[in-house]
Design an enzyme around this catalytic site. Structure first.
Site, short mmCIF file in Angstrom:
data_model
loop_
_atom_site.label_atom_id
_atom_site.label_comp_id
_atom_site.label_asym_id
_atom_site.label_seq_id
_atom_site.Cartn_x
_atom_site.Cartn_y
_atom_site.Cartn_z
N HIS A 150 0.85 -1.19 0.00
CA HIS A 150 0.00 0.00 0.00
C HIS A 150 0.88 1.25 0.00
CE1 HIS A 150 -3.52 2.49 0.89
NE2 HIS A 150 -2.71 3.17 1.69
N ASP A 165 -14.76 3.14 8.11
CA ASP A 165 -13.74 4.00 7.51
C ASP A 165 -14.31 4.79 6.35
OD1 ASP A 165 -11.02 4.99 6.96
OD2 ASP A 165 -11.35 3.92 5.09
N ARG A 224 -14.07 13.22 7.50
CA ARG A 224 -12.78 13.89 7.76
C ARG A 224 -12.42 14.83 6.62
NH1 ARG A 224 -9.10 9.15 7.89
NH2 ARG A 224 -7.47 10.71 7.98
N SER A 261 -7.21 4.28 9.39
CA SER A 261 -7.98 4.20 8.16
C SER A 261 -7.33 3.20 7.20
CB SER A 261 -8.06 5.61 7.54
OG SER A 261 -8.44 5.57 6.20
N LYS A 296 -8.59 -1.13 6.54
CA LYS A 296 -8.93 -1.67 5.21
C LYS A 296 -7.99 -2.82 4.84
CE LYS A 296 -8.79 2.48 3.62
NZ LYS A 296 -8.96 3.84 3.19
N1 URA Z 1 -5.47 6.93 2.81
C1 URA Z 1 -6.43 6.32 3.53
O1 URA Z 1 -6.88 5.22 3.19
N2 URA Z 1 -6.90 6.93 4.63
C2 URA Z 1 -6.44 8.13 5.05
O2 URA Z 1 -6.89 8.60 6.06
C3 URA Z 1 -5.45 8.76 4.28
C4 URA Z 1 -4.97 8.13 3.17
#
Ligand code: URA
Length: 438
Positions: free
Chosen positions: A82, A161, A168, A183, A187
């Site tokens: 990621h 999320d 946010r 966050s 995931k």
């Molecule tokens: N990427 C994400 O998945 N969440 C965030 O809060 C910032 C970047």
């Protein structure tokens, strides 16, 4: 339990108890706790921060707000990657098939671009017919059959999320280390991976502008993963100037394929090897970084990595021929060179400004509902350290509509710093943070 009491604990700098966290996340997910209370808590967390154990519970509650993918039918150590987001970051598209071709299963769930950063899903959708919307069962089948899958987030994966991120975005609570890391990790943990390599970007084109901020984010992400029993490695990598030459969508597919054909730009190729080596180490396919690089090199030079990507593209409904016959990819109608205003040496390129220029042409989104034009984008012709004569192209803009063009040119001219003398450049990979599952 009263939600205002939970908010007050964080407002006053206290530590939330597990019951409070689980009550809050469950209530926010099912709609019984309204956005205004969630916004207040997000702001309190942003200002006060979270303790490591508290953050681990918060992440776990977010992860279990929806379903968790069961990948146990897929043999081997499943390793994902990621990136925290950059400009010209097409690495997943060459990295995932290269690693899968070395025998490490890669279950990858990616995101879309927003603002100046691009998203892997948008890039993949420039391949005619390619579908990123695959049900969970098909996701596992793809990994079993092709060694990888490249899909988008399903509705029931970490729904807390999804809601919280949207909130946010409009309440100035995105740039918070605990909120970003929970966050991302909620995931990633929900997609069923065993190990994860993170590319934490640092610099003008990244969320984290300084090395200290990026290191804090990397250590927090790794700590959450370790507490969840996962092997997580984070690379801190430079994102001052755009990565590679292509910034957009279809043009980034071409550049990712170039890497798989052994002729990609140096920085994109190097980052693919650096991240790939870590994935092979975590996947148990190599005993050292050197060995991992040799295995990756063989997978790429033999053509297996490209074949793996072609097989997956066809399996997800895409035109696999388009990967090698680029005339089948969307192409912009017009192009415009942006010339250097003066002779000299390129001292800096603000990647975020280049990303915004691409977005203005239609390659990205200002707001989540904008449509992306896959054909348009930016080609970076002069990089940091390059000499340039007055009027020589710094970049080429490919576009379909005049709208946004003048502002895009202005953004490019503002992004380039041209001076005299040599430029010192730091390494692409600044550091590596490794965790141990607990
Ligand atoms: N990427 C994400 O998945 N969440 C965030 O809060 C910032 C970047």
């Amino acid at each position: 339990m009263r939600v205002q009491d939970i908010i007050a604990v964080k407002r006053d700098g206290g530590v939330l108890e597990e019951e409070q966290i689980r009550y809050f996340i469950a209530g926010y997910t099912d709609g019984s706790i309204p956005d205004y209370q969630a916004a207040a808590l997000a702001m309190a967390i942003m200002i006060r921060g979270m303790e490591p154990e508290e953050l681990s519970v918060w992440t776990d509650a977010m992860l279990h707000s929806g379903s968790v993918v069961d990948t146990s039918s897929i043999p081997g150590i499943k390793v994902d990657k990621h990136s925290t987001g950059g400009v010209g970051d097409k690495i997943s598209i060459c990295l995932a098939p290269a690693v899968a071709a070395c025998g490490v299963p890669v279950p990858m769930i990616s995101g879309r671009g927003l603002g100046h950063t691009g998203g892997t899903l948008d890039k993949l959708e420039s391949i005619p017919g390619f579908s990123v919307d695959q049900p969970v069962e098909r996701f596992c089948e793809l990994v079993l059959e092709h060694g990888l899958a490249l899909i988008g987030q399903t509705e029931d994966l970490a729904p807390a999320d999804r809601k919280l991120y949207a909130l946010r975005d409009v309440t100035a609570t995105v740039p918070s280390v605990p909120l970003i890391s929970s966050s991302i990790m909620s995931k990633k943990l929900a997609e069923g991976m065993d190990a994860l390599v993170l590319d934490v970007k640092v610099g003008a084109g990244a969320f984290m502008k300084t090395e200290a901020q990026a290191r804090e984010l990397a250590e927090t992400l790794v700590d959450i993963g370790s507490r969840a029993g996962k092997q997580v490695t984070a690379l801190l990598t430079r994102m001052d100037e755009p990565l590679g030459e292509a910034v957009g969508n279809a043009n980034e597919i071409v550049e990712a394929v170039d890497v798989l054909q052994g002729r990609g730009p140096e920085d994109v190729t190097e980052l693919t090897y650096a991240l790939g080596a870590e994935m092979l180490l975590l996947g148990g396919k190599a005993g050292s970084a050197e060995e991992a690089r040799e295995i990756l090199h063989e997978a790429i030079s033999s053509g297996r990595a490209l074949e793996t990507l072609q097989g997956l593209v066809a399996a997800q409904g895409g035109d696999a021929e388009a990967l090698v016959d680029h005339g089948r990819l969307p192409r912009a109608a017009h192009s415009l060179h942006v010339g250097a205003p003066a002779a000299g040496v390129v001292h800096a390129i603000d990647a975020a400004e280049v990303g915004i220029a691409g977005m203005l042409l239609g390659a990205g989104r200002r707001v989540a509902t904008d449509r992306v034009d896959h054909a348009v984008g930016v080609t970076v012709r002069r990089h940091v350290g390059d000499e340039v004569r007055e009027g020589e192209p710094l970049v080429t803009l490919s576009y379909n509509q005049e709208k946004g063009l003048t502002e895009a040119v202005g953004r490019i001219l503002g992004a380039y710093v041209i001076g005299s003398g040599e430029v010192e450049q730091g390494p692409l990979v600044i550091d590596v943070v490794r965790g141990e599952p607990r």
